[in-house]
Design a protein around this motif. Structure first.
Motif, PDB file in Angstrom:
ATOM      1  N   UNK A  28       0.965  -1.141  -0.014  1.00  0.00           N
ATOM      2  CA  UNK A  28       0.058  -0.015   0.091  1.00  0.00           C
ATOM      3  C   UNK A  28       0.801   1.086  -0.054  1.00  0.00           C
ATOM      4  N   UNK A  29       0.667   1.961  -0.955  1.00  0.00           N
ATOM      5  CA  UNK A  29       1.798   3.016  -1.092  1.00  0.00           C
ATOM      6  C   UNK A  29       0.975   4.424  -1.342  1.00  0.00           C
ATOM      7  N   UNK A  30       1.551   5.690  -1.073  1.00  0.00           N
ATOM      8  CA  UNK A  30       1.071   6.964  -1.416  1.00  0.00           C
ATOM      9  C   UNK A  30       1.269   7.877  -0.067  1.00  0.00           C
ATOM     10  N   UNK A  31       0.445   9.048  -0.538  1.00  0.00           N
ATOM     11  CA  UNK A  31       0.834  10.146   0.684  1.00  0.00           C
ATOM     12  C   UNK A  31      -0.578  10.722   1.032  1.00  0.00           C
ATOM     13  N   UNK A  32      -1.578  10.102   0.355  1.00  0.00           N
ATOM     14  CA  UNK A  32      -3.021  10.472   0.848  1.00  0.00           C
ATOM     15  C   UNK A  32      -3.625   9.670   2.152  1.00  0.00           C
ATOM     16  N   UNK A  33      -4.091  10.400   2.766  1.00  0.00           N
ATOM     17  CA  UNK A  33      -4.659   9.622   4.061  1.00  0.00           C
ATOM     18  C   UNK A  33      -5.379   8.348   4.024  1.00  0.00           C
ATOM     19  N   UNK A  34      -5.903   8.246   2.671  1.00  0.00           N
ATOM     20  CA  UNK A  34      -6.671   6.704   2.296  1.00  0.00           C
ATOM     21  C   UNK A  34      -5.702   5.676   2.388  1.00  0.00           C
ATOM     22  N   UNK A  35      -4.535   5.819   2.329  1.00  0.00           N
ATOM     23  CA  UNK A  35      -3.481   4.726   2.495  1.00  0.00           C
ATOM     24  C   UNK A  35      -3.850   4.012   3.764  1.00  0.00           C
ATOM     25  N   UNK A  36      -4.114   4.910   4.958  1.00  0.00           N
ATOM     26  CA  UNK A  36      -4.371   4.156   6.084  1.00  0.00           C
ATOM     27  C   UNK A  36      -5.617   3.541   6.087  1.00  0.00           C
ATOM     28  N   UNK A  53       5.266   5.213   2.671  1.00  0.00           N
ATOM     29  CA  UNK A  53       4.830   6.799   2.688  1.00  0.00           C
ATOM     30  C   UNK A  53       6.018   7.496   2.696  1.00  0.00           C
ATOM     31  N   UNK A  54       5.793   8.871   2.190  1.00  0.00           N
ATOM     32  CA  UNK A  54       7.040   9.735   2.242  1.00  0.00           C
ATOM     33  C   UNK A  54       7.482  10.602   3.212  1.00  0.00           C
ATOM     34  N   UNK A  55       6.783  10.500   4.224  1.00  0.00           N
ATOM     35  CA  UNK A  55       6.844  11.182   5.622  1.00  0.00           C
ATOM     36  C   UNK A  55       7.906  10.688   6.645  1.00  0.00           C
ATOM     37  N   UNK A  56       8.552  11.317   7.384  1.00  0.00           N
ATOM     38  CA  UNK A  56       9.635  10.809   8.371  1.00  0.00           C
ATOM     39  C   UNK A  56       8.808  10.012   9.310  1.00  0.00           C
ATOM     40  N   UNK A  57       7.463  10.480   9.744  1.00  0.00           N
ATOM     41  CA  UNK A  57       6.586   9.423  10.509  1.00  0.00           C
ATOM     42  C   UNK A  57       5.397   9.359  10.104  1.00  0.00           C
ATOM     43  N   UNK A 132      -2.522   8.626  -4.180  1.00  0.00           N
ATOM     44  CA  UNK A 132      -1.706   9.862  -3.973  1.00  0.00           C
ATOM     45  C   UNK A 132      -2.610  11.076  -3.838  1.00  0.00           C
ATOM     46  N   UNK A 133      -1.980  12.286  -3.338  1.00  0.00           N
ATOM     47  CA  UNK A 133      -2.857  13.505  -3.329  1.00  0.00           C
ATOM     48  C   UNK A 133      -2.456  14.216  -4.795  1.00  0.00           C
ATOM     49  N   UNK A 283       4.342  11.322  -8.749  1.00  0.00           N
ATOM     50  CA  UNK A 283       4.279   9.763  -8.285  1.00  0.00           C
ATOM     51  C   UNK A 283       3.092   9.547  -9.150  1.00  0.00           C
ATOM     52  N   UNK A 284       1.970   9.979  -9.175  1.00  0.00           N
ATOM     53  CA  UNK A 284       0.720   9.647  -9.485  1.00  0.00           C
ATOM     54  C   UNK A 284       0.934   9.577 -11.145  1.00  0.00           C
ATOM     55  N   UNK A 285       1.407  10.648 -11.812  1.00  0.00           N
ATOM     56  CA  UNK A 285       1.659  10.455 -13.308  1.00  0.00           C
ATOM     57  C   UNK A 285       2.328   9.187 -13.895  1.00  0.00           C
ATOM     58  N   UNK A 286       3.653   8.764 -13.001  1.00  0.00           N
ATOM     59  CA  UNK A 286       4.321   7.739 -13.351  1.00  0.00           C
ATOM     60  C   UNK A 286       3.314   6.553 -13.163  1.00  0.00           C
TER      61      UNK A 286
END
Length: 445
Positions: A28-36, A53-57, A132-133, A283-286
């Motif tokens: 499961x990958x991405x930066x949108x909250x729905x990944x949770x 996900x791309x964030x530190x935490x 993704x967002x 990332x979404x375009x790719x």
């Protein structure tokens, strides 16, 4: 009997089922909250999940909830709870500061390239869920200097309840301006209605300006009626409204005839909420490019509206803005639907495929032009050396002969026939209804 009637009466081909083993695991990958939501739902159904996900935490996924998500308290609390739940779930492997760096393979056998803190790793997995967002961009029609300098000017995607009202000083007059780029997006109409109703509760006067109000969403007719009963004024404009400071000037298309144009003026507007267009992130375009989905609009949903969360590629689902910009409650529901769809493909340990309903390559005719390889929406075609390890060895050829030709992977072929129709060498046939058999049947009938 006409040829059309004969085709309709061609006898069904008996299925020949093959059982495929599937390891119940997913990325499961991405930066949108729905990944949770997708990670939690899949884990609950017994799927081994790796969350990228791309964030530190992981908590930053919730902290970076933008605009509509932040404005909905109920959904914000739900995602905050999900974040704690996912972080505490030992069966979910969380990879912080990581991004997807390429995907290959097929359902049940995907290879996901991951870039984490400068280190590249490859992860094998059976299924993929992505969210993704999008990136909000202000329409060119409203990028003038005078608009930017207006302190009450807001963009719809970044709108927050706190920005439109304060406990002691709620906005008295709020105008939503939609469709400024001619984009037919339902989420903008949904948001304007729901936030407009919220603001009416604080005594604000709400105006909605649009070219065409969209009510083709579940329960939208009722919300539209309630909004009108609450006193929300909805205007259809002809040309782009002119915004001069706190004044909006437009022509009311619903009340003005062509022969007698009349400007409508809204004065002393405290906040103007402009609908942005949402464009895909890099990332979404790719990812969409790998899925072979048209880039126009940048979303999966408009190309596949009947099946929420599903993509043309087996074992791959999407949510968030990768699916379509949605109101937060709807986005959460889409994520759960996507997780359920993925479970259908990878959650049972095995899966049966009908190897009669597939395409087949005659390697003696194949010119290795790569046409089929490029256009297959299911990534089911590979170029292999026949005679060494391929089951489709042309009759009469020696076992030791080896030449390059296309091969269809029957486990992932959907039998759509696209490769057969586009093959310039006519080297591909659908197994269940080859052209010659259909013609022979037509001649007999």
């Amino acid at each position: 009997m006409s040829n059309q009637q004969a085709v309709l009466r061609i006898p069904e081909v008996a299925p020949e089922l093959k059982e495929v083993e599937i390891v119940p695991e997913a990325v499961v990958a991405g930066d949108h909250p729905t990944v949770l939501a997708m990670a939690d739902s899949l884990s609950t159904m017994g799927i081994s999940v790796t969350l990228i996900h791309p964030y530190k935490e992981i908590e930053e996924i919730v902290a970076h909830m933008r605009g509509l998500m932040e404005a909905d308290e109920e959904v914000s609390k739900k995602y905050a709870f999900l974040c704690e739940k996912v972080a505490a779930n030992k069966s979910i492997k969380v990879m912080n500061e990581a991004t997807v760096d390429g995907v290959s393979g097929w359902w049940g056998n995907f290879s996901v390239g991951i870039l984490q803190k400068g280190t590249s790793v490859t992860l094998k997995t059976s299924g993929i869920a992505v969210a993704y967002k999008g990136n909000p961009v202000l329409p060119e029609a409203f990028s003038a200097k005078g608009i930017k300098s207006f302190s009450g000017f807001l963009a719809q995607f970044d709108m927050r309840k706190g920005a439109l009202k304060e406990a002691t000083n709620p906005a008295k007059r709020v105008a939503f301006v939609l469709d400024v780029d001619g984009r037919d997006e339902k989420w903008a109409s949904v948001t304007a209605l729901r936030f407009g109703a919220y603001l009416k509760g604080f005594g604000s006067q709400v105006y909605i300006l649009c070219r065409d109000f969209k009510v083709s969403v579940d329960d939208m007719e009722r919300e539209y009626r309630l909004a009108r009963e609450a006193g929300i004024l909805i205007f259809k404009y002809r040309d782009y409204p002119r915004i001069e400071g706190k004044r909006i000037i437009f022509q009311d298309a619903s009340a003005v005839s062509e022969k007698a144009p009349l400007d409508v003026v809204l004065d002393d507007v405290d906040a103007i909420v402009i609908q942005e267009k949402v464009v895909p992130s890099k990332g979404q375009e790719e990812f969409l490019g790998w899925l072979k989905i048209p880039q126009e609009g940048g979303f999966v949903g408009p190309n596949n509206p009947q099946f929420v969360g599903r993509t043309p590629k087996k074992g791959v689902v999407v949510a968030g803005d990768t699916w379509y910009p949605e109101y937060p409650t709807d986005s959460y529901t889409t994520a759960l639907s996507a997780a359920a769809e993925l479970y259908k493909w990878i959650g049972r340990g095995t899966y049966q495929v009908d190897i009669q309903r597939v395409a087949e390559v005659d390697p003696s005719k194949c010119a290795t032009c790569l046409t089929c390889y490029r256009i297959c929406p299911h990534d089911s075609i590979r170029i292999e050396r026949y005679g060494e390890r391929n089951v489709y060895i042309t009759k009469g050829e020696k076992e030791g002969a080896a030449w390059e030709a296309a091969r269809v992977k029957v486990e992932t072929c959907n039998g759509c026939g696209l490769c057969a129709s586009e093959c310039p060498a006519k080297a591909i046939q659908l197994v269940y209804y080859p052209d010659l058999e259909v013609l022979e049947f037509l001649e007999k009938t």
